[in-house]
Write an enzyme that holds these catalytic residues in place. Structure first.
Site, mmCIF file in Angstrom:
data_model
loop_
_atom_site.group_PDB
_atom_site.id
_atom_site.type_symbol
_atom_site.label_atom_id
_atom_site.label_comp_id
_atom_site.label_asym_id
_atom_site.label_seq_id
_atom_site.Cartn_x
_atom_site.Cartn_y
_atom_site.Cartn_z
ATOM 1 C CE LYS A 1 40.841 53.572 38.009
ATOM 2 N NZ LYS A 1 41.774 53.046 39.079
ATOM 3 N NE ARG A 2 39.169 53.562 31.933
ATOM 4 C CZ ARG A 2 38.465 52.098 31.956
ATOM 5 N NH1 ARG A 2 36.771 52.149 32.068
ATOM 6 N NH2 ARG A 2 38.781 51.221 32.369
#
Length: 510
Positions: A263-264
Site C-alpha cells: 500500500k505504501r
C-alpha cells in the site's frame, strides 16, 4: 490428493483492513480453477486474531468480490453445507484437535508469559521457540506432570505449541513450483492455540480445510514458509492422505521488481493497490481503490489474471468466461510479476471502447452525479454522444469528467493567458458580434453550419483563422483541449454557446 475428489477451493482472508490486489488475484485464481473444473469456490473469513479484527472489514471484502464478479458458492452470507464460514464461530472445534496433538506427543502446553518471552528476546535477538531451547522454557515438556496439572487446574494462562521434530525433511509437491523441501531444524514451534482459546492460523487452516473438504489450496508465495507446519499437522492429525494439493502463487512486485508491492508503494507512486476505497475506522484514513479511481470491474479482473499467468498466446483481453476456459496451472509463472500501472490503465482503456452501452451509460452517469450534476438533467443519448467524442482520450471512467466536464457545466476558470497577449479591440468586437449573430441564428444548429458560418465571419473580418479559433475554444471549454470545437458548440446548444461567449468577453476585458 485423490484426483477423483470434487474440486473445492477457498479464499480465506482476514478482516483486518483493505483488500490488496494480490488478495483479489488469489481469489480470482481460486475462482477460475473451481469454475474450470465444475467445482465450488468458498469464502471463509479467518477472524481468529481478535486483536487485529477491524469492524466493517468483512463486509468490505464481500463488496470487493461482488464488484469483481468473483462470487462464492458458499460463504458466511450464502451459507452452505460446511458452515459456519467464520472461524470465530468454529472456536469450539479447535481445542479438541490441539489436545489430541498433545496426547499423541506432537504438541505441548507452554506457560511462558508474554513478559517472560520478551525478556528472553532481549537477550537473544534471533530467539525462536524450538527444539534447541524448549526444555529450558516453561512448558509441559520441561515441567513435571504434577506441575503441569497444578497450572492447568489453577487456570494458568497458556498456549499450545506444535512440537516440531528434529533432523527431518518435510517435502511436498507444489503444483506451480514442483518439489519443495524444508529442514525441520530451521522451523520454530508455532503456537497452535492462543491463551484466549482461539486457534492461530496454523491450526485453524488445517482443521477447517479438512472439515470443508478443500481439495486445492491456492495462496500467495508469502505463505510458503508456513507450509511445512501445515503438512506436519495434516500428518499428526491422521489426515495425511486427505490433505489438499498445494499451489503457492507468485508475488506481485513493485514496478521496479524489487520486493512485494505494498500500500505504501501505491501511495508513493500515485496509484491504488486496493480493490475498492477503504477507510480505516480507527484513523479515518482513506486509501483509494480501483473502483473509485475509475476502473471497470472486468478490466480489473482481466489485468489481475495476467499478473503471473498467460494462456500461451498473444491474447491480452479476456472476459471472465474466456479466463475460465483458458485457465491452467501450468501457465502460472514461478517468479514474481511486476506491476505496471500504465499497463493497467491500458486494459481499462481497451474495455471502455467495447463495453456494453447500457452498462457504460450507467457508470458514466454515476461519474457525473459524483461531480455534482443533477441526475434529472442527464440524458442518456447525450452521455453516449459525448463518450464517443472523447473515448480515445479516456483510460478511466473518471476521465469522462476530466475530459468532458465542459459539456455539462460551464467552466468558470478560463485559460485567458493563452490568448491575452495577442488580444485587441478588433478581436473583442468580433466576438461580441459573433455572440449577437448566434443569438439571432435561424439556421440549423449543427457542426457543419456553425463551422461554415464562423469561418465566413473570420474571412469577412480579414483576421487570420488561427488567431480566432483558440479564443473560441477557450470560451467554450476553458482551455486548449477537447474534440472539434464546432462539435462541442453543437452539443452545447445555441443559448449555452452565447452565454459562454459573453462570459469569455467579460473575463478577457477585465
Amino acid at each position: 490428493m485423490n484426483s477423483s475428489k470434487k474440486v473445492r477451493v477457498r479464499f480465506a482472508p482476514s478482516p483486518t483492513g483493505g483488500l490488496h490486489l494480490g488478495g483479489v488475484r488469489t481469489a480470482l485464481f481460486n475462482y477460475l480453477f473451481a469454475k474450470k473444473h465444475n467445482g465450488s469456490f468458498i469464502l471463509r473469513i479467518e477472524d481468529t486474531d481478535q486483536s487485529r479484527f477491524v469492524p466493517g472489514a468483512e463486509q468490505y471484502i464481500v463488496d470487493c468480490l461482488n464488484w469483481c464478479g468473483i462470487l462464492p458458492d458458499e460463504s458466511p452470507n450464502e451459507g452452505g453445507p460446511f458452515g459456519p464460514y467464520r472461524q470465530s464461530e468454529r472456536k469450539s472445534n479447535y481445542r479438541q484437535f490441539a489436545e489430541q496433538l498433545i496426547k499423541d506427543g506432537h504438541a505441548y502446553y507452554a506457560f511462558d508469559t508474554p513478559e517472560e518471552l520478551a525478556k528472553v528476546r532481549e537477550k537473544e535477538p534471533n530467539f525462536k521457540y524450538s527444539h534447541e531451547n524448549r526444555l529450558t522454557l516453561k512448558n509441559s515438556l520441561s515441567l513435571s506432570q504434577e506441575e503441569v496439572s497444578d497450572l492447568l487446574n489453577a487456570g494458568a494462562p497458556h498456549t499450545i505449541r506444535i512440537k516440531v521434530p528434529k533432523n527431518q525433511i518435510v517435502t511436498f509437491e507444489d503444483l506451480i513450483r514442483g518439489t519443495v523441501s524444508f529442514e525441520t531444524n530451521l522451523l520454530d514451534d508455532k503456537v497452535l492455540l492462543k491463551a484466549d482459546g482461539m486457534p492461530t492460523y496454523h491450526l485453524a487452516v488445517v482443521v477447517d480445510d479438512k472439515a470443508m473438504e478443500i481439495s486445492h489450496v491456492f495462496r500467495g508465495e508469502e505463505w510458503l514458509p508456513s507450509a511445512p507446519i501445515h503438512i506436519l499437522l495434516w500428518k499428526y492429525l491422521g489426515w495425511e492422505n486427505e490433505q489438499p494439493s498445494w499451489a503457492h502463487l507468485p508475488l506481485i512486485l513493485k514496478p521496479d521488481g524489487k520486493g512485494k508491492l505494498s500500500k505504501r508503494d501505491g501511495i508513493r507512486l500515485g496509484f491504488p493497490v486496493y480493490a475498492m476505497n477503504w477507510t480505516d475506522p480507527q484513523t479515518n484514513e482513506l486509501t483509494q481503490g480501483y473502483k473509485e479511481t475509475g476502473f471497470l470491474p472486468e478490466a480489473f479482473v482481466n489485468l489481475l489474471a495476467l499478473l503471473g499467468w498467460n494462456d500461451g498466446s498473444e491474447q491480452e483481453i479476456f472476459t471472465i468466461q474466456e479466463l475460465i476456459e483458458s485457465f491452467s496451472l501450468d501457465r502460472i509463472a514461478k517468479g514474481g510479476a511486476r506491476f505496471d500501472y500504465t499497463k493497467a490503465c491500458w486494459f481499462n482503456h481497451q474495455w471502455l471502447q467495447t463495453y456494453p452501452e447500457d452498462k457504460l451509460t450507467t457508470e458514466l452517469r454515476n461519474v457525473l452525479i459524483a461531480n455534482g450534476i443533477d441526475n434529472k438533467q442527464i440524458k442518456e443519448d447525450k452521455i453516449q454522444v459525448i463518450f464517443h467524442l472523447i473515448k480515445d482520450r479516456m483510460n478511466l471512467l473518471t476521465d469522462f469528467w476530466d475530459q468532458g466536464n465542459f459539456f455539462f457545466k460551464q467552466p468558470l476558470a478560463l485559460d485567458i493567458d493563452s490568448v491575452h497577449k495577442k488580444w485587441n479591440e478588433e478581436k473583442s468586437l468580433f466576438f461580441k458580434e459573433i455572440s449577437q449573430e448566434f443569438q439571432n441564428f435561424q439556421n440549423d444548429w449543427n457542426q457543419e453550419v456553425i463551422s461554415a458560418f464562423y469561418k465566413s465571419k473570420i474571412k469577412e473580418s480579414g483576421m487570420k483563422i488561427g488567431e480566432l479559433m483558440l479564443p473560441f475554444r477557450i470560451a467554450l471549454v476553458g482551455g486548449k483541449f477537447g474534440p472539434d470545437v464546432f462539435v462541442i458548440a453543437e452539443q452545447l446548444g445555441k443559448q449555452e454557446v452565447v452565454k459562454r461567449l459573453d462570459y469569455f468577453i467579460n473575463e478577457i476585458s477585465k
